[in-house]
Design a protein around this motif. Structure first.
Motif, PDB file in Angstrom:
ATOM      1  N   ARG A 227      18.064  -3.403  10.340  1.00 11.18           N
ATOM      2  CA  ARG A 227      17.120  -3.189   9.241  1.00 11.18           C
ATOM      3  C   ARG A 227      16.653  -4.538   8.701  1.00 11.18           C
ATOM      4  NH1 ARG A 227      18.132   0.081   3.495  1.00 11.18           N
ATOM      5  NH2 ARG A 227      16.187  -0.604   2.513  1.00 11.18           N
ATOM      6  N   LEU A 228      15.354  -4.663   8.420  1.00  9.47           N
ATOM      7  CA  LEU A 228      14.774  -5.928   7.977  1.00  9.47           C
ATOM      8  C   LEU A 228      14.347  -5.925   6.517  1.00  9.47           C
ATOM      9  CD1 LEU A 228      12.557  -6.735  11.096  1.00  9.47           C
ATOM     10  CD2 LEU A 228      14.947  -7.339  10.673  1.00  9.47           C
ATOM     11  N   ASP A 229      13.962  -4.782   5.969  1.00 10.45           N
ATOM     12  CA  ASP A 229      13.527  -4.748   4.579  1.00 10.45           C
ATOM     13  C   ASP A 229      14.739  -4.658   3.655  1.00 10.45           C
ATOM     14  OD1 ASP A 229      13.792  -2.101   5.752  1.00 10.45           O
ATOM     15  OD2 ASP A 229      13.122  -1.314   3.823  1.00 10.45           O
ATOM     16  N   GLN A 230      14.535  -5.004   2.404  1.00 10.31           N
ATOM     17  CA  GLN A 230      15.614  -5.020   1.429  1.00 10.31           C
ATOM     18  C   GLN A 230      15.789  -3.640   0.807  1.00 10.31           C
ATOM     19  OE1 GLN A 230      17.530  -7.906   0.919  1.00 10.31           O
ATOM     20  NE2 GLN A 230      16.325  -8.499   2.725  1.00 10.31           N
ATOM     21  N   GLY A 231      17.016  -3.379   0.332  1.00  7.18           N
ATOM     22  CA  GLY A 231      17.265  -2.134  -0.371  1.00  7.18           C
ATOM     23  C   GLY A 231      18.589  -1.510   0.016  1.00  7.18           C
ATOM     24  N   PRO A 232      19.065  -0.566  -0.789  1.00  2.00           N
ATOM     25  CA  PRO A 232      20.343   0.102  -0.514  1.00  2.00           C
ATOM     26  C   PRO A 232      20.211   1.138   0.584  1.00  2.00           C
ATOM     27  CG  PRO A 232      19.316   1.066  -2.445  1.00  2.00           C
ATOM     28  CD  PRO A 232      18.430  -0.080  -2.034  1.00  2.00           C
ATOM     29  N   GLY A 233      21.358   1.645   1.027  1.00  2.00           N
ATOM     30  CA  GLY A 233      21.366   2.773   1.960  1.00  2.00           C
ATOM     31  C   GLY A 233      21.531   2.420   3.415  1.00  2.00           C
ATOM     32  N   GLY A 234      21.495   1.118   3.753  1.00  2.00           N
ATOM     33  CA  GLY A 234      21.716   0.719   5.129  1.00  2.00           C
ATOM     34  C   GLY A 234      20.546   1.004   6.039  1.00  2.00           C
ATOM     35  N   VAL A 235      20.815   0.952   7.349  1.00  2.00           N
ATOM     36  CA  VAL A 235      19.756   1.018   8.355  1.00  2.00           C
ATOM     37  C   VAL A 235      18.984   2.333   8.292  1.00  2.00           C
ATOM     38  CG1 VAL A 235      21.311   1.896  10.147  1.00  2.00           C
ATOM     39  CG2 VAL A 235      19.297   0.592  10.817  1.00  2.00           C
ATOM     40  N   ALA A 236      19.652   3.417   7.945  1.00  2.00           N
ATOM     41  CA  ALA A 236      18.986   4.723   7.935  1.00  2.00           C
ATOM     42  C   ALA A 236      17.969   4.849   6.814  1.00  2.00           C
ATOM     43  CB  ALA A 236      20.027   5.838   7.805  1.00  2.00           C
ATOM     44  N   ALA A 237      18.090   4.022   5.770  1.00  2.00           N
ATOM     45  CA  ALA A 237      17.187   4.106   4.619  1.00  2.00           C
ATOM     46  C   ALA A 237      16.096   3.052   4.649  1.00  2.00           C
ATOM     47  CB  ALA A 237      17.986   3.968   3.317  1.00  2.00           C
ATOM     48  N   GLY A 238      15.941   2.351   5.766  1.00  2.74           N
ATOM     49  CA  GLY A 238      14.988   1.254   5.833  1.00  2.74           C
ATOM     50  C   GLY A 238      13.560   1.691   6.061  1.00  2.74           C
ATOM     51  N   LYS A 239      12.686   0.686   6.111  1.00  3.39           N
ATOM     52  CA  LYS A 239      11.261   0.885   6.388  1.00  3.39           C
ATOM     53  C   LYS A 239      10.778   0.010   7.542  1.00  3.39           C
ATOM     54  CE  LYS A 239      10.713   3.648   2.794  1.00  3.39           C
ATOM     55  NZ  LYS A 239      10.444   5.097   2.952  1.00  3.39           N
ATOM     56  N   ALA A 240      11.613  -0.961   7.961  1.00  2.00           N
ATOM     57  CA  ALA A 240      11.214  -1.875   9.039  1.00  2.00           C
ATOM     58  C   ALA A 240      12.465  -2.293   9.812  1.00  2.00           C
ATOM     59  CB  ALA A 240      10.506  -3.097   8.470  1.00  2.00           C
ATOM     60  N   TRP A 241      12.321  -2.343  11.157  1.00  2.00           N
ATOM     61  CA  TRP A 241      13.474  -2.613  12.003  1.00  2.00           C
ATOM     62  C   TRP A 241      13.059  -3.420  13.239  1.00  2.00           C
ATOM     63  CZ3 TRP A 241      11.726   2.038  10.273  1.00  2.00           C
ATOM     64  CH2 TRP A 241      12.509   2.727   9.340  1.00  2.00           C
ATOM     65  N   MET A 242      14.054  -4.133  13.803  1.00  2.00           N
ATOM     66  CA  MET A 242      13.943  -4.708  15.143  1.00  2.00           C
ATOM     67  C   MET A 242      15.124  -4.246  15.968  1.00  2.00           C
ATOM     68  SD  MET A 242      12.448  -8.575  14.571  1.00  2.00           S
ATOM     69  CE  MET A 242      12.155  -8.867  16.309  1.00  2.00           C
ATOM     70  N   MET A 243      14.895  -4.146  17.267  1.00  2.00           N
ATOM     71  CA  MET A 243      15.916  -3.657  18.196  1.00  2.00           C
ATOM     72  C   MET A 243      16.231  -4.748  19.209  1.00  2.00           C
ATOM     73  SD  MET A 243      17.590  -0.788  19.086  1.00  2.00           S
ATOM     74  CE  MET A 243      16.542   0.597  18.587  1.00  2.00           C
ATOM     75  N   PHE A 244      17.537  -5.074  19.315  1.00  2.00           N
ATOM     76  CA  PHE A 244      18.002  -6.043  20.306  1.00  2.00           C
ATOM     77  C   PHE A 244      18.841  -5.309  21.340  1.00  2.00           C
ATOM     78  CE2 PHE A 244      20.863  -9.352  21.952  1.00  2.00           C
ATOM     79  CZ  PHE A 244      19.953 -10.360  22.241  1.00  2.00           C
ATOM     80  N   ASP A 245      18.572  -5.576  22.609  1.00  2.00           N
ATOM     81  CA  ASP A 245      19.267  -4.941  23.733  1.00  2.00           C
ATOM     82  C   ASP A 245      20.219  -5.977  24.316  1.00  2.00           C
ATOM     83  OD1 ASP A 245      20.073  -3.958  26.193  1.00  2.00           O
ATOM     84  OD2 ASP A 245      18.056  -3.520  26.925  1.00  2.00           O
ATOM     85  N   HIS A 246      21.535  -5.789  24.119  1.00  2.00           N
ATOM     86  CA  HIS A 246      22.456  -6.847  24.548  1.00  2.00           C
ATOM     87  C   HIS A 246      22.878  -6.741  26.007  1.00  2.00           C
ATOM     88  CE1 HIS A 246      26.495  -4.845  24.405  1.00  2.00           C
ATOM     89  NE2 HIS A 246      26.082  -4.208  23.327  1.00  2.00           N
ATOM     90  N   ASP A 247      22.326  -5.789  26.776  1.00  2.00           N
ATOM     91  CA  ASP A 247      22.423  -5.860  28.235  1.00  2.00           C
ATOM     92  C   ASP A 247      21.515  -6.962  28.773  1.00  2.00           C
ATOM     93  OD1 ASP A 247      24.304  -4.131  29.309  1.00  2.00           O
ATOM     94  OD2 ASP A 247      22.947  -2.412  29.381  1.00  2.00           O
ATOM     95  N   LEU A 248      20.315  -7.034  28.231  1.00  2.00           N
ATOM     96  CA  LEU A 248      19.262  -7.879  28.786  1.00  2.00           C
ATOM     97  C   LEU A 248      18.883  -9.042  27.869  1.00  2.00           C
ATOM     98  CD1 LEU A 248      17.032  -4.970  30.103  1.00  2.00           C
ATOM     99  CD2 LEU A 248      18.248  -6.631  31.520  1.00  2.00           C
TER     100      LEU A 248
END
Length: 905
Positions: A227-248
């Motif tokens: 999660r990239l935006d600020q606020g409570p509730g963790g990743v499920a309560a966000g509005k903006a995200w980035m995804m990292f794939d640690h296989d590749l």
């Protein structure tokens, strides 16, 4: 349409068994209900059943729509419909099967409410919803397809129903998986999609299901969603995200929206054969290929294992690039990995240009002995660079960042949608690349609260007492507490417990008997943890994507660094490939079991295997193959292993397998299975566990406690399916181990039981469990202690099968006269059919005659002469004798015989 309360979706991957008495509307219901009247909410005792049924006429269309919604989201996975077999083919088929006892609406309501047999009580469905699904089943399946089972409602029937004045609480939407605070990252397998994605392709038909064409789908099989935006509730309560794939080591994409993901997954909303998709607007994405160029060849060619469906799985070679883990600092996530000799720290951020989101990647790169090259994003994506030591260029349809061998580099990439204006100008005011080193030394606690829960001590009669040690279900982070592993420190008052929702908890209070436990959340966001082990006071966790080692740098006990101790795991998008259990041998090597794909052929060598990880985490080895759903691993004193497996395709019943290195254990849908599909082509199990005894065996363990008396050194099997604990008496004839199961005389637990450990401090057995993919038990999670007290057990702990009959050895002395009466025994046998079909019914059922019963010289053995005895898939030995005190002893051993030993002299 009104909202549907769907919180129990994660509870219902089970076989529904609608069995109750249509004529009995009294408070004392037929034997077999899971819950008693006293267990039910008060409102259930005052329900206007007549009013609810007659109201269906006025709200007919709404009721059918609601019932259909509940069926499709809760029941369809297991039951299917007339056109498609459910994931459990033996589940009740409303369109053709006969109700065993009752088919009227009130009887079905009672079964839904209280549970019966394999059907768990539906504690989250309201009365209105229960009658909606009953209405849907009656009109859609039973009346049209199975009319003989359709019950006609008339005034006489309505008048016979219990009177009441309420319709219960109003339905409400309840999605605990979406409301939980997972922390600011959550590792899972995700499919990245944009707005208005195409429907998912899902195969149907007989097993093995064909592979879908997913070559072009953008799966992050080991996706770290941040999660990239600020606020409570963790990743499920966000509005903006980035995804990292640690296989590749790639950024798979970035997205914004009002919802994180669609929550379509077995451990979220209960759906089978599916992985969650991102929800919202996908600003950019990168394909499923390496992000960093091979330092030897300079290309991005993918050398990983190629599966049958042409997809590639697993991590890149360590010498190319390797994921080291992630650091947590407040709500910041800092990734650590290597490319060649270069060490890289990377973090993500969110900035704004003219009210448009800009996604940032900040990288700190140590000196490299070779030039580095990284694909940033497909050409057309708006990309600019802040900092010195790297350049951007267009190459092969991508914006590529190149770095010459040099001194340390700190750079920041800004990424936005194609055509974003003002991004280049913004670099003049954007903050310079950040030094990430101060963020990897430990930060303030993110979960400072210490929670408490009460210990309810058991006072049951008999040799065992069970203490209920439920977790703090009212946690501020709305944790589901689906507990999946536990272990203890050198201080036996302290332990660690993991949950399949991604948490690790430090728990104190086990042996001080204060009546309370203290819970501290020390890790979160992990990918379906299903095993945990304390090694030299360090915590290791089995996750679906990696074996993780937790590090606390500043003494607050909370994890500051999630070290990827080993990430050789080959992860696909399939829902069923759980990584189960965690044990270590005397040399310090680690072991866990990896399940196969359900109803499908394996795609990777690790599907359906027992896996060894070297002491240093550098090497992974497959020890044995051919498992279907291997729920954990037990290490035996002789260096062999025990792995349980579940009924299903190629497994006619549940198996308890005494495993040796190189053995194949029967699942012909495994990777490179042998050509011989007969019993000669596989290792035979210790016992085929009948579904009447257990629907789903979990991990086994050896009793390691003198306080458990005659059971010390004996083998236990835990039951995920029915929430039980079994003793496993066995023998070894030649190289074959064979035996059976006997249920311990303890109450059935309110969850499935997953893992157990004996506490070295008090010598008692601690168990944790959950309900998520197939347990019949109603509670999401639970923690328990079984205390052995000073009472005789009279439990069978040994079994021998000879050409003369059966010998059962007990923990306590028996009464000779009662033992000698052959009428006190019933012995039945049956065969099974092993095939690609799901499970097997009993074949060739027989009742064998016991011609003589003798008490052994030790007064603890029963010797049964059975002239008809021969090897058999299944045997059931029921006995009713007396112990040395004259007290009745009633029991049942269910066993398997592969070979007969020599008869007694």
């Amino acid at each position: 349409m009104k909202k549907i309360q769907s919180g129990l979706i994660t509870l219902l991957a089970v076989m529904l068994l609608f069995s109750c008495n249509p004529k009995n509307h009294e408070t004392d219901s037929p034997t077999g209900f899971t819950l008693s009247e006293s267990d039910l909410p008060d409102y259930e005792k005052n329900i206007d059943h007549k009013g609810l049924l007659t109201a269906l006429d006025d709200r007919h269309d709404e009721s059918i729509r609601t019932g259909e919604h509940i069926y499709n989201n809760i029941c369809f996975n297991c039951h299917g419909n007339p056109d498609q077999v459910g994931s459990i083919p033996t589940a009740f088929k409303f369109w053709e099967d006969q109700f065993k006892v009752g088919n009227d609406p009130y009887s079905i309501y009672q079964t839904l409410t209280r549970g019966y047999g394999s059907m768990p009580p539906q504690v989250n469905l309201t009365p209105v919803e229960k009658y909606d699904i009953i209405n849907y089943l009656r009109e859609t399946f039973i009346q049209k397809e199975n009319p003989d089972q359709y019950f006609e409602i008339d005034s006489t029937y309505l008048a016979s129903l219990p009177a009441g004045t309420t319709t219960g609480p109003a339905p409400k939407e309840f999605k605990p998986w979406a409301e939980m605070d997972y922390g600011n990252f959550l590792i899972n397998t995700y499919e990245l999609v944009g707005l208005n994605p195409a429907p998912r392709e899902r195969s149907t038909g007989p097993a093995p299901l064909k592979d879908e064409n997913l070559a072009k789908a953008n799966f992050a099989y080991k996706g770290i969603a941040v999660r990239l935006d600020q606020g409570p509730g963790g990743v499920a309560a966000g509005k903006a995200w980035m995804m990292f794939d640690h296989d590749l080591m790639r950024v798979a994409g970035a997205w914004t929206g009002d919802g994180f993901i669609d929550w379509e997954a077995i451990l979220f909303n209960g759906k089978h054969n599916i992985s969650p998709r991102t929800a919202g607007d996908l600003h950019f994405q990168n394909p499923v290929v390496p992000a960093w160029a091979n330092l030897t060849t300079g290309t991005f060619d993918d050398p990983r294992f190629t599966a049958r469906d042409k997809r590639k799985f697993g991590p890149l070679p360590r010498e190319w690039t390797h994921f080291k883990g992630l650091y947590q600092f407040k709500d910041r996530v800092i990734l650590s990995y290597t490319v060649g000799t270069a060490k890289i720290l990377e973090t993500f951020g969110l900035e704004t240009v003219e009210n448009q989101p800009v996604f940032t990647r900040t990288l700190n790169i140590s000196p490299s002995d070779k030039s580095l090259k990284m694909r940033v994003a497909p050409s057309g994506t708006s990309v600019v660079l802040v900092g010195e030591g790297a350049t951007l260029k267009e190459q092969g349809g991508f914006t590529v960042m190149e770095m010459a061998p040099s001194k340390p580099i700190k750079i920041k990439l800004l990424l936005g949608k194609p055509g974003m204006k003002g991004l280049q100008q913004y670099t003049k005011t954007s903050s310079p690349p950040e030094d990430l080193d101060p963020l990897i030394k430990g930060g303030p606690a993110r979960y400072p609260q210490k929670l408490t829960s009460e210990v309810s001590e058991g006072t049951q009669e008999g040799p065992f007492q069970v203490d209920i040690m439920n977790p703090p279900f009212d946690s501020p982070w709305k944790n589901q507490f689906r507990l999946s592993g536990l272990d203890f420190f050198k201080d036996p008052n302290k332990g660690v417990i993991c949950s399949t929702d991604g948490d690790v908890w430090l728990v104190e209070g086990f042996t001080k008997n204060s009546g309370k436990l203290t819970w501290q959340r020390i890790a979160s966001g992990l990918f379906q943890p299903l095993g945990i082990k304390v090694v030299n006071e360090e915590i290791f966790v089995t996750c679906r994507d990696q074996l993780i080692k937790l590090h606390d740098f500043n003494g607050d006990r909370e994890t500051d660094f999630y070290e990827s101790f080993n990430n050789d795991h080959q992860v696909t998008d399939h829902f069923h490939e759980f990584a189960m259990g965690l044990q270590t041998d005397k040399e310090g090597n680690f072991y866990y079991a990896k399940s196969a794909r359900h109803a499908r052929e394996a795609l990777v060598p690790q599907h359906g295997t027992l896996i060894k990880v070297s002491k240093d985490g550098q090497k992974t080895e497959i020890i044995a193959t051919g498992f279907r759903a291997a729920n954990g691993v037990c290490l035996n004193p002789d260096g062999t292993f025990i792995v349980t497996d579940q009924e299903g395709h190629w497994n006619p019943m549940n198996r308890v397998n005494w495993v040796k290195k190189g053995g194949f254990y029967g699942n012909m849908f495994g990777f490179n299975s042998p050509a011989d599909s007969t019993e000669k082509g596989m290792e035979l199990p210790l016992v085929w566990v009948d579904r009447e005894r257990d629907q789903s065996p979990s991990e086994m363990l050896w009793v390691d406690s003198k306080k458990w008396g005659a059971l010390d050194g004996k083998l236990l099997n835990l039951s995920y399916g029915y929430g039980k604990v079994f003793v496993v008496p066995f023998e070894k004839i030649g190289e074959q181990v064979q035996g059976g199961v006997f249920e311990l005389p303890v109450p059935r637990f309110s969850t499935g039981v997953m893992r157990g450990r004996f506490n070295p401090g008090d010598g008692q057995l601690y168990l944790c469990g959950l309900s998520a993919w197939g347990s019949t038990q109603p509670q999401l999670g639970g923690l328990y202690r079984i205390r052995k007290v000073d009472q005789p057990m009279v439990i069978p702990v040994g079994i021998k099968a000879t050409s003369q009959g059966i010998e059962l050895n007990f923990t306590d002395e028996l009464n000779a006269k009662s033992v000698a009466d052959t009428a006190h025994y019933t012995v039945k046998t049956w065969d099974l059919l092993r095939s690609r079909k799901y499970g097997s019914k009993h074949y060739n059922e027989q009742t064998l005659t016991v011609t003589k019963a003798t008490l052994g010289k030790d007064k603890k053995s029963i010797l049964l002469d059975i002239p008809q005895i021969k090897p058999t898939w299944g045997m059931e030995i029921q006995y009713q004798v007396k112990d040395y005190r004259g007290k009745d002893v009633v029991g049942l051993v269910q066993n398997t015989i592969h070979q007969l030993g020599e008869g007694r002299e």
